[in-house]
Design an enzyme around this catalytic site. Sequence first.
Site, PDB file in Angstrom:
ATOM      1  N   TYR A 147       1.175  -1.231  -0.298  1.00 37.36           N
ATOM      2  CA  TYR A 147       0.040  -0.042  -0.148  1.00 37.36           C
ATOM      3  C   TYR A 147       0.972   1.522  -0.008  1.00 37.36           C
ATOM      4  CZ  TYR A 147      -3.654   3.066   1.603  1.00 37.36           C
ATOM      5  OH  TYR A 147      -4.829   4.282   1.546  1.00 37.36           O
ATOM      6  N   ARG A 188     -11.690  -3.710   7.537  1.00 33.37           N
ATOM      7  CA  ARG A 188     -10.500  -3.683   8.428  1.00 33.37           C
ATOM      8  C   ARG A 188     -10.405  -4.010   9.128  1.00 33.37           C
ATOM      9  NH1 ARG A 188      -8.758  -0.167   4.521  1.00 33.37           N
ATOM     10  NH2 ARG A 188      -8.749   1.377   5.122  1.00 33.37           N
TER      11      ARG A 188
HETATM   12  P1  NAD Z   1     -13.836   2.668   0.687  1.00 37.47           P
HETATM   13  O1  NAD Z   1     -12.533   1.472   0.577  1.00 37.47           O
HETATM   14  O2  NAD Z   1     -14.681   1.917   1.913  1.00 37.47           O
HETATM   15  O3  NAD Z   1     -14.973   2.696  -0.820  1.00 37.47           O
HETATM   16  C1  NAD Z   1     -13.652   1.894  -2.041  1.00 37.47           C
HETATM   17  C2  NAD Z   1     -15.076   2.027  -3.617  1.00 37.47           C
HETATM   18  O4  NAD Z   1     -13.908   1.581  -4.422  1.00 37.47           O
HETATM   19  C3  NAD Z   1     -16.034   1.147  -3.002  1.00 37.47           C
HETATM   20  O5  NAD Z   1     -16.794   1.940  -3.552  1.00 37.47           O
HETATM   21  C4  NAD Z   1     -15.114   0.007  -4.380  1.00 37.47           C
HETATM   22  O6  NAD Z   1     -16.400  -0.112  -4.525  1.00 37.47           O
HETATM   23  C5  NAD Z   1     -15.116   0.883  -5.245  1.00 37.47           C
HETATM   24  N1  NAD Z   1     -13.999  -0.011  -5.901  1.00 37.47           N
HETATM   25  C6  NAD Z   1     -13.200  -1.023  -5.605  1.00 37.47           C
HETATM   26  N2  NAD Z   1     -12.443  -1.318  -6.673  1.00 37.47           N
HETATM   27  C7  NAD Z   1     -13.077  -0.771  -7.731  1.00 37.47           C
HETATM   28  C8  NAD Z   1     -12.716  -0.416  -8.680  1.00 37.47           C
HETATM   29  N3  NAD Z   1     -11.644  -1.875  -9.299  1.00 37.47           N
HETATM   30  N4  NAD Z   1     -12.707   0.488 -10.365  1.00 37.47           N
HETATM   31  C9  NAD Z   1     -14.177   1.217  -9.567  1.00 37.47           C
HETATM   32  N5  NAD Z   1     -14.108   1.032  -7.805  1.00 37.47           N
HETATM   33  C10 NAD Z   1     -13.988   0.331  -7.067  1.00 37.47           C
HETATM   34  O7  NAD Z   1     -13.469   4.296   0.586  1.00 37.47           O
HETATM   35  P2  NAD Z   1     -11.867   4.508   1.481  1.00 37.47           P
HETATM   36  O8  NAD Z   1     -11.800   4.265   2.463  1.00 37.47           O
HETATM   37  O9  NAD Z   1     -12.926   6.082   1.164  1.00 37.47           O
HETATM   38  O10 NAD Z   1     -11.078   4.821   0.109  1.00 37.47           O
HETATM   39  C11 NAD Z   1     -11.084   5.855  -0.971  1.00 37.47           C
HETATM   40  C12 NAD Z   1      -9.675   6.014  -1.214  1.00 37.47           C
HETATM   41  O11 NAD Z   1      -9.286   6.717  -0.490  1.00 37.47           O
HETATM   42  C13 NAD Z   1      -8.693   4.355  -1.386  1.00 37.47           C
HETATM   43  O12 NAD Z   1      -8.222   5.399  -3.005  1.00 37.47           O
HETATM   44  C14 NAD Z   1      -7.653   4.574  -0.057  1.00 37.47           C
HETATM   45  O13 NAD Z   1      -6.767   3.935  -0.069  1.00 37.47           O
HETATM   46  C15 NAD Z   1      -7.598   5.731   0.093  1.00 37.47           C
HETATM   47  N6  NAD Z   1      -7.323   5.855   1.461  1.00 37.47           N
HETATM   48  C16 NAD Z   1      -8.222   5.664   2.385  1.00 37.47           C
HETATM   49  C17 NAD Z   1      -8.032   6.426   3.611  1.00 37.47           C
HETATM   50  C18 NAD Z   1      -8.814   5.917   5.272  1.00 37.47           C
HETATM   51  O14 NAD Z   1      -8.303   5.678   6.239  1.00 37.47           O
HETATM   52  N7  NAD Z   1     -10.133   5.010   4.602  1.00 37.47           N
HETATM   53  C19 NAD Z   1      -7.176   6.760   3.830  1.00 37.47           C
HETATM   54  C20 NAD Z   1      -6.224   6.911   2.997  1.00 37.47           C
HETATM   55  C21 NAD Z   1      -6.039   7.300   1.785  1.00 37.47           C
END
Ligand code: NAD
Length: 245
Positions: A147, A188
């Site tokens: 990641y 997670r």
């Molecule tokens: P999430 O992980 O709960 O949801 C992810 C969404 O992505 C879902 O709706 C899923 O259907 C969609 N998805 C998965 N694979 C896909 C694909 N191949 N094509 C299109 N859509 C797809 O959402 P989140 O936690 O808000 O995370 C979103 C982004 O933010 C990610 O890139 C994650 O790495 C990043 N991020 C999250 C956090 C956190 O703590 N939640 C922190 C830093 C960065």
Amino acid sequence: MRLKDKAILVTAAGQGIGRASALALAAEGAKVTATDINGDLLSGLDGIETAVLDVTDPNAVKAIAAQVGPLDGLFNCAGVVHNGSLLDIEDKDWDFAFSLNVTAMMRICREVMPGMLERAQETGTASIVNMASMASSIKGFPNRTAYGASKAAVIGLSKAIAADYVKQGIRCNALCPGTVDTPSLRSRIASAADPVQAERDFIARQPMGRLATVDDIVPMVVYLLSDESRFVSGQAMLVDGGVTI
Ligand code: NAD
């Protein structure tokens, strides 16, 4: 209305940060196209154009770029967390992390760039926001090898795009959130050996004593896609509640 009539594409808009962003961008007057691999999750996004998009499918990416036409803004939000240290990584996990977190993002940027350049020629500006993380080149965290490496690549990709197109009005920034309470974070936590302790551990590393909510992150997305950030490009924008102080 800070984004009046701006055409903006959002990936992974079915839940979490992507969904909250799509709603906030539309509330500021943007013409949002909200996409997700899971079409069911896109229901309830009233007044917003929606489309199923698996960002890892190159043909689908080409098709959505043609469908949306020239864009003023792009929020590349899709990404996956691989949980594990170096010795836990199988090649397929590494490849999947890079395919979804980096390669797909590059392809979307590449496919929409001609249209964005067109728009920027007319309006003077267009903006890309790529989802990275504080877990990247900024800071190392346990069990985030694939990641962190892939999100570091997102920062590099964003800076390179920013450098190439700065003279043509395109801005590109990487967004680096801390730990955000979203459905994937909840799963997670739930899949940890001791979920109660796992949640405590996530909160313990937060100097502000709590996880972020999507509402802590979304204002940065709106800002970066608005003309208020017109002098900001090539940056890794941290919104981490002080973790990297
Ligand atoms: P999430 O992980 O709960 O949801 C992810 C969404 O992505 C879902 O709706 C899923 O259907 C969609 N998805 C998965 N694979 C896909 C694909 N191949 N094509 C299109 N859509 C797809 O959402 P989140 O936690 O808000 O995370 C979103 C982004 O933010 C990610 O890139 C994650 O790495 C990043 N991020 C999250 C956090 C956190 O703590 N939640 C922190 C830093 C960065």
